[in-house]
Design an enzyme around this catalytic site. Structure first.
Site, PDB file in Angstrom:
ATOM      1  N   ARG A  66       0.841  -1.198   0.000  1.00 41.13           N
ATOM      2  CA  ARG A  66       0.000   0.000   0.000  1.00 41.13           C
ATOM      3  C   ARG A  66       0.876   1.248   0.000  1.00 41.13           C
ATOM      4  NH1 ARG A  66      -3.871  -1.546   4.949  1.00 41.13           N
ATOM      5  NH2 ARG A  66      -1.884  -2.369   5.657  1.00 41.13           N
ATOM      6  N   ASP A  68       1.758   5.370  -0.176  1.00 34.82           N
ATOM      7  CA  ASP A  68       1.226   6.588   0.434  1.00 34.82           C
ATOM      8  C   ASP A  68       0.788   7.588  -0.625  1.00 34.82           C
ATOM      9  OD1 ASP A  68       1.713   5.688   3.006  1.00 34.82           O
ATOM     10  OD2 ASP A  68       3.715   6.576   3.090  1.00 34.82           O
ATOM     11  N   ARG A 213      11.442   6.425   2.488  1.00 38.21           N
ATOM     12  CA  ARG A 213      11.540   7.887   2.546  1.00 38.21           C
ATOM     13  C   ARG A 213      12.423   8.335   3.708  1.00 38.21           C
ATOM     14  NH1 ARG A 213       5.472   9.814   2.497  1.00 38.21           N
ATOM     15  NH2 ARG A 213       6.476  11.835   2.817  1.00 38.21           N
TER      16      ARG A 213
END
Length: 284
Positions: A66, A68, A213
Site C-alpha cells: 500500500r 502513500d 523515505r
C-alpha cells in the site's frame, strides 16, 4: 491488516477464479493506494471501478504494497477473485479503457487459488529518484524529488553499507506504522548518479511505513554534508525515529518490483520508472 486483507481472502472461494494484475500509476492525484472511508480519491477505488465494469460485477482488489499519497508505482501487483470469464488481454485492455491516464494495467494472469499478492511476496523493491541541481525542474516536478544542494553520492553509498542485512529498523519507521515487527532484511541499498539524477535503489523482504523515505532523508543529509557518514549507522542503532531526521518527499518514490516464488511464473517487466529506462549505467 484491514478488512480487505483478512484471512478469508487468502484462498479463492469455490467457483471463483483468482486473477493477478501488474499495475503502474502516478500517485500525485491520489491519497495513496488504499480505499478511503471518506470517499477521497484512491488508486484502489479507481482501479476497482474500472475492473468492475469489465467484469460486469463488483471487484475488490488486494495489493502487494500500500503506497502513500504522492507515491508512484511501476511494478505494483494486485489480485482479485471473480466469477467473470475474460481473456487476459480483455482484463488489460478493458481496464485501461476505463482508467484515467495516470493508472495502467500492464499484464493479467489467472493464478492458483492460493496466490496472494501481499502474503506470497518474497521481496519488494523501490527506487527513490532525486533531481540534484540548483534550479528546480520544470518537467517531472511530481515524479522526482528536487534537492538544490550538491549531494556527494560516494558519501551516501558509504553510509548505506552498514544498513544492509537484517536489522531492527525502528528508527526508520513512521509512528503510525502497523507492522508487527520492525526487523527487516535489506538485500541491497544502492546509490548511483546519472547526470543530474541520483537513484536510491533498495530491495528488502518487506518495508515499514515510510521506511524508504526515511532512509532517503538520512542519506541526503549525509550527501549534503550536514551529517557525517557514520550518522546512518548511529540512527539505525539508536532505534528511535526522532533521531532520524526528516521524512523525504513522496514524489520521488516508486514501487518498481514485487517478487514471488518462481512457481507462480508472473511476467517479468523492466525495472522503472520509464524515464530511467534509457540509462545504460543504471544497475538492473
Amino acid at each position: 491488516m484491514d478488512i480487505y486483507e483478512s484471512a478469508v481472502d487468502e484462498v479463492a472461494a469455490a467457483g471463483y477464479s483468482r486473477i493477478a494484475l501488474g499495475v503502474e500509476y502516478k500517485g500525485s492525484r491520489y491519497k495513496g493506494w488504499q480505499r478511503q472511508a471518506d470517499g477521497v480519491r484512491s488508486v484502489q477505488e479507481t482501479l476497482e471501478k474500472a475492473l468492475s465494469r469489465v467484469a460486469a460485477s463488483p471487484v475488490s482488489v488486494l495489493c502487494a504494497g500500500r503506497t502513500d499519497a504522492g507515491v508512484h508505482a511501476c511494478g505494483q501487483v494486485v489480485h482479485f477473485d471473480t466469477q467473470a470469464v475474460r481473456p487476459e488481454r480483455a482484463w488489460v485492455m478493458g481496464a485501461n479503457a476505463e482508467l484515467p491516464h495516470d493508472i495502467s494495467v500492464t499484464w493479467a494472469r489467472p493464478m492458483p487459488a492460493d496466490f496472494h499478492a501481499r502474503f506470497k511476496a518474497v521481496a519488494r523493491r523501490y527506487r527513490y529518484v532525486i533531481y540534484n541541481d540548483p534550479i528546480r525542474p520544470a518537467h517531472l516536478g511530481e515524479e522526482v524529488t528536487w534537492n538544490h544542494r550538491p549531494l556527494d553520492v560516494a558519501r551516501m553509498a558509504e553510509a548505506a553499507a552498514p544498513l544492509l542485512g537484517t536489522h531492527d529498523f525502528s528508527a526508520f519507521r513512521a509512528s503510525q506504522c502497523q507492522a508487527k515487527s520492525p526487523i527487516k532484511q535489506l538485500h541491497h541499498l544502492r546509490v548511483t548518479r546519472h547526470g543530474q539524477m541520483i537513484v536510491i535503489d533498495v530491495r528488502a523482504n518487506a518495508f515499514l511505513h515510510h521506511m524508504v523515505r526515511n532512509l532517503a532523508g538520512v542519506l541526503m543529509a549525509i550527501g549534503s554534508g550536514d551529517k557525517p557518514v557514520s550518522w546512518a549507522r548511529e540512527v539505525l542503532e539508536g532505534r528511535e525515529r526522532r533521531q532520524g531526521g526528516v521524512t523525504a518527499h513522496p514524489y520521488g518514490l516508486y514501487l518498481v518490483s514485487v517478487e514471488y516464488p518462481q512457481a507462480y511464473a508472473l511476467p517479468d517487466r523492466y525495472i522503472g520508472p520509464h524515464f530511467l529506462t534509457g540509462f545504460a549505467d543504471l544497475p538492473s
